[in-house]
Design an enzyme around this catalytic site. Structure first.
Site, PDB file in Angstrom:
ATOM      1  N   TYR A 230       0.869  -1.428   0.086  1.00 34.20           N
ATOM      2  CA  TYR A 230      -0.078   0.083   0.068  1.00 34.20           C
ATOM      3  C   TYR A 230       0.758   1.263   0.021  1.00 34.20           C
ATOM      4  CZ  TYR A 230      -3.605   3.448   1.578  1.00 34.20           C
ATOM      5  OH  TYR A 230      -4.475   4.411   1.560  1.00 34.20           O
ATOM      6  N   ARG A 265      -5.826  -1.297  -0.921  1.00 32.39           N
ATOM      7  CA  ARG A 265      -7.081  -1.022  -0.260  1.00 32.39           C
ATOM      8  C   ARG A 265      -8.123  -2.042  -0.774  1.00 32.39           C
ATOM      9  NH1 ARG A 265      -8.393   5.433   0.598  1.00 32.39           N
ATOM     10  NH2 ARG A 265      -6.866   5.836   1.977  1.00 32.39           N
ATOM     11  N   TYR A 346      -0.568  -1.326   9.581  1.00 33.07           N
ATOM     12  CA  TYR A 346      -2.080  -1.121  10.050  1.00 33.07           C
ATOM     13  C   TYR A 346      -2.715  -2.108  11.135  1.00 33.07           C
ATOM     14  CZ  TYR A 346      -2.495   2.240   6.361  1.00 33.07           C
ATOM     15  OH  TYR A 346      -2.271   3.247   5.502  1.00 33.07           O
TER      16      TYR A 346
END
Length: 382
Positions: A230, A265, A346
């Site tokens: 990402y 995503r 994340y």
């Protein structure tokens, strides 16, 4: 953008009911009933989309903690709110009182916040696709409210495609959809990693390398694997990456790129970015392909990826991403991470691969580092 669709759905539903001439329980024609039901559904799904999207944005941008928000009695609270939404639908259909619509919108917004906040950062791509699906169904209901066939059809397409994407991503992460979002399931127990459980809090040092050192390793390598994540998409580094790939290939190196199913995503985001930059599709491999072929990989460049290459998923049964398939970059002879810092991904987990003997860190913005690497490779070739 999903939140804007949700806002539009809620506003349209309420405004449509305010302007509707048949604003009384006495009117019970089929058209009036469909209009009321569609308005309610659009407002509820739209409100869930608004708050859920705001939370997802905050977690992806680092404005909110990536750790799941554990609400005491979350399962009971969620069931109670869903039950209230069903009851309010009945009351609204019978009485046509807008107060029920307002209350339902407020509860739906709270439900969207609780569900999205309760999902860890590592699972946020699934939430994104679910919100994409929700925005589609809100748009579909909005089409019924406005008697617009185009909105209905387009909304159904977006809603169904988002649901399919969510299912694909959950399977890629080896998780069930309901378990991932935790809507009706108990919140996961707080887990402690092996290192923490053993009291291993000693500071760890990750080896670092500069661009010149990375160029030297690439010059000696015969087979090179590149794993984008990402971070590459955020920095828009696909174009300098394409130039690096071209130069390495021209120098006689065998170059392959490995894409994790949930990198970015949503599924396919990085594939599109690489194709956009002109990287040949035949050298882009799926995770399953590359995980069987690490024996002859001399150097692996991990660009902006973290959770998808975290060895803890396989080695630590107590971590949050335990059981998730990952790209086993640590099996190559040498690994170079392109990252802004040593911060967790994340999922909020430390990556043990950072501290392995065959790993080095090249810190900095992915695009800037790739441009510097490209320029250094040009000088080396010349």
């Amino acid at each position: 953008f999903h939140s804007l669709v949700g806002v539009a759905a809620v506003a349209t539903a309420i405004a449509s009911m305010l302007l509707a001439p048949a604003h009384s329980a006495a009117v019970a024609t089929t058209g009036a009933l469909i209009h009321k039901a569609s308005s309610y559904v659009a407002a509820v799904i739209g409100a869930i989309t608004v708050t859920g999207s705001i939370v997802a944005f905050g977690k992806l941008q680092g404005l909110l903690s990536g750790k799941p928000f554990i609400l005491p009695g979350k399962r009971v609270v969620n069931i109670a709110m869903i039950g209230a939404l069903v009851a309010f639908f009945r009351f609204f259909m019978v009485t046509s009182a807008l107060s029920w619509l307002y209350l339902a919108s407020a509860i739906a917004g709270l439900l969207g916040f609780i569900v999205a906040a309760g999902v860890g950062g590592g699972d946020m791509p699934v939430v994104i696709t679910l919100l994409n699906s929700a925005s589609g169904w809100a748009l579909c209901a909005e089409g019924f409210v406005l008697n617009n066939n185009l909105l209905t059809v387009v909304g159904a397409l977006i809603g169904s495609s988002g649901a399919i994407l969510s299912d694909i991503m959950c399977k890629a992460m080896n998780k069930g959809l309901l378990n991932t979002v935790g809507l009706l399931t108990p919140p996961p127990a707080q887990r402690t990693s092996k290192a923490s459980a053993a009291g291993d809090d000693a500071p760890k040092v990750a080896a670092q390398v500069d661009v010149a050192g990375a160029v030297a390793k690439l010059a000696q390598a015969k087979k090179i694997c590149i794993v984008p994540g990402y971070g590459l998409a955020v920095s828009k580094g696909q174009y300098p990456l394409a130039e690096v790939v071209k130069m390495l290939t021209s120098a006689g190196k065998k170059v392959v790129l490995a894409i994790h199913p949930v990198a970015g995503r949503m599924p396919g985001q990085l594939n599109v970015l690489l194709a956009e930059a002109g990287i040949p599709y035949d050298i882009v491999k799926e995770m399953e392909e590359i995980n069987e072929d690490w024996d002859d990989v001399d150097v692996t460049l991990v660009i902006g990826a973290n959770d998808t290459v975290n060895s803890a998923a396989e080695d630590d049964a107590d971590c949050e991403i335990a059981g998730m398939p990952v790209i086993r970059v640590w099996l190559s002879k040498s690994v170079i991470f392109f990252k802004r810092s040593l911060a967790a991904g994340y999922a909020g987990l430390e990556n043990p691969v950072f501290y392995k003997d065959n790993t080095e860190m090249l810190l900095g913005d992915a695009k800037a580092v790739l441009e510097e690497l490209r320029d250094s490779l040009k000088q080396a070739v010349n």
